[in-house]
Scaffold this active site. Structure first.
Site, PDB file in Angstrom:
ATOM      1  N   ARG A 246     -27.295   0.353 -37.960  1.00  0.00           N
ATOM      2  CA  ARG A 246     -27.037   0.632 -39.379  1.00  0.00           C
ATOM      3  C   ARG A 246     -27.075  -0.599 -40.276  1.00  0.00           C
ATOM      4  O   ARG A 246     -27.405  -0.499 -41.456  1.00  0.00           O
ATOM      5  CB  ARG A 246     -25.678   1.338 -39.518  1.00  0.00           C
ATOM      6  CG  ARG A 246     -25.710   2.798 -39.061  1.00  0.00           C
ATOM      7  CD  ARG A 246     -24.314   3.324 -38.778  1.00  0.00           C
ATOM      8  NE  ARG A 246     -23.780   2.769 -37.542  1.00  0.00           N
ATOM      9  CZ  ARG A 246     -22.506   2.832 -37.194  1.00  0.00           C
ATOM     10  NH1 ARG A 246     -21.631   3.399 -38.008  1.00  0.00           N
ATOM     11  NH2 ARG A 246     -22.098   2.324 -36.047  1.00  0.00           N
TER      12      ARG A 246
ATOM     13  N   MET B  72     -31.667   9.023 -37.466  1.00  0.00           N
ATOM     14  CA  MET B  72     -32.078  10.255 -38.123  1.00  0.00           C
ATOM     15  C   MET B  72     -31.881  10.154 -39.635  1.00  0.00           C
ATOM     16  O   MET B  72     -30.826   9.709 -40.109  1.00  0.00           O
ATOM     17  CB  MET B  72     -31.292  11.444 -37.576  1.00  0.00           C
ATOM     18  CG  MET B  72     -31.555  11.740 -36.109  1.00  0.00           C
ATOM     19  SD  MET B  72     -33.287  12.133 -35.750  1.00  0.00           S
ATOM     20  CE  MET B  72     -33.463  13.705 -36.607  1.00  0.00           C
TER      21      MET B  72
ATOM     22  N   CYS C 160     -28.408  10.173 -27.752  1.00  0.00           N
ATOM     23  CA  CYS C 160     -27.878  10.894 -28.912  1.00  0.00           C
ATOM     24  C   CYS C 160     -26.806  11.890 -28.467  1.00  0.00           C
ATOM     25  O   CYS C 160     -27.040  12.696 -27.563  1.00  0.00           O
ATOM     26  CB  CYS C 160     -29.002  11.624 -29.636  1.00  0.00           C
ATOM     27  SG  CYS C 160     -28.437  12.486 -31.122  1.00  0.00           S
TER      28      CYS C 160
END
Length: 339
Positions: free
Chosen positions: A232, A17, A98
């Site tokens: 990430r 997100m 999530c």
């Protein structure tokens, strides 16, 4: 099996997100033509009742690209899957991983692991609506559902629909007591559960996600599973995507060549009204671990860069910093070796 599913190995950038926006995806694609890109999670309500074009538009250079959907209503998910196919997406993925409060309250994400029959119904409707692959991204468990056997029951229930591709985040999600950020780090990684899933269900395409940061780690995982999803690290150190090109014997691109391709895109987006900061935030990690990387980040972050000339100046400065370091190493090579 589609051309995308036959792409081996399957290496992808995780849906994140506010990070895997269309600007980031365009940038990331320049490093490697074979990496599979995912959108941010988009809820069915946002597509059906909101601005579908804003949520679904992408650049054709982003292929192969997957739309990740958040939802639990089978009919709504089928409708959005059909829209994704019509929009040109290569795959559709259902988010069952999530852990945020917002998605829990709307019966979206990791909480759906407790309802495998509902997930199976959703996947069945999605598959009936489209010809492109429908996949599932999930955790190895949640809350009181933490055993391998419970995860296996979830996968087996969903696989009965004909879905054969599962992307497994190798951590449980503790929906009560941990924040979404903590759920990315605190629960221990259990890679062995994902390996076991592949061993016991060899007919399924199993991809692993969670804490993977290097080419070497990726290569090790590929000894056990069909694919690796990078999270990430692909954002903070995007040149990792170029290094992963070794899996296909691709020549690694030059960082400055990547920026040469990126500059016209930035100019076009600014002409469309996008602030430079919206785009430049995605390229801060381009020179990660290299001389001048800190000054590059400082030059582009916090609204410091306002024009394309500012970006060009930052590029010149980092090129000079890298050259100074290279010259220093050459001049002192003898001293370094003797020491």
């Amino acid at each position: 099996m589609t051309a995308l599913q036959s792409l081996q190995p399957r290496i992808s950038v995780a849906p994140m997100m506010d990070w895997t926006t269309r600007d980031y995806r365009f940038f990331a694609r320049l490093f490697n033509p074979n990496i599979i890109m995912y959108t941010e999670m988009v809820t069915t309500g946002a597509i059906i009742h909101g601005d579908a074009k804003r949520h679904l538009d992408f650049n054709h250079q982003e292929h192969p690209i997957v739309l990740q959907l958040g939802g639990s209503n089978p009919q709504d998910l089928a409708t959005c899957s059909k829209m994704a196919q019509d929009w040109g997406y290569d795959e559709v993925n259902l988010n069952v991983g999530c852990p945020s409060d917002r998605v829990q309250n709307n019966k979206i994400g990791a909480c759906l692991m407790a309802e495998p029959d509902l997930v199976a119904e959703c996947i069945a409707e999605m598959r009936n609506a489209v010809d492109i692959p429908v996949t599932v991204k999930h955790r190895i468990g949640i809350d009181d559902m933490q055993t391998y056997e419970e995860m296996l029951h979830f996968v087996d229930t969903v696989a009965k629909t004909g879905c054969n591709n599962f992307i497994v985040h190798a951590r449980i999600a503790l929906l009560q007591g941990l924040s979404p950020k903590e759920n990315r780090d605190v629960p221990p990684l259990r890679y062995e559960d994902v390996y076991r899933l592949k061993q016991e269900r060899p007919n399924l395409l199993i991809e692993i996600n969670g804490g993977i940061k290097t080419l070497a780690e990726t290569q090790e995982h590929l000894k056990h599973v069909d694919g690796v999803m990078i999270g990430r690290e692909a954002y903070h150190n995007p040149y990792l995507l170029a290094e992963l090109g070794q899996l296909w014997n691709l020549e690694a691109p030059d960082r400055f060549d990547i920026m040469a391709q990126m500059m016209p895109y930035i100019a076009k987006r600014m002409q469309e009204g996008a602030p430079l900061s919206i785009i430049s935030r995605h390229i801060l990690g381009l020179f990660q671990n290299l001389p001048g990387a800190r000054k590059w980040r400082q030059a582009l972050s916090g609204g410091n860069a306002k024009t394309l000339k500012d970006v060009e100046t930052a590029l010149i400065n980092i090129q000079e910093a890298m050259q100074r370091t290279e010259d220093y190493l050459k001049e002192n090579q003898g001293d370094l070796v003797s020491n």
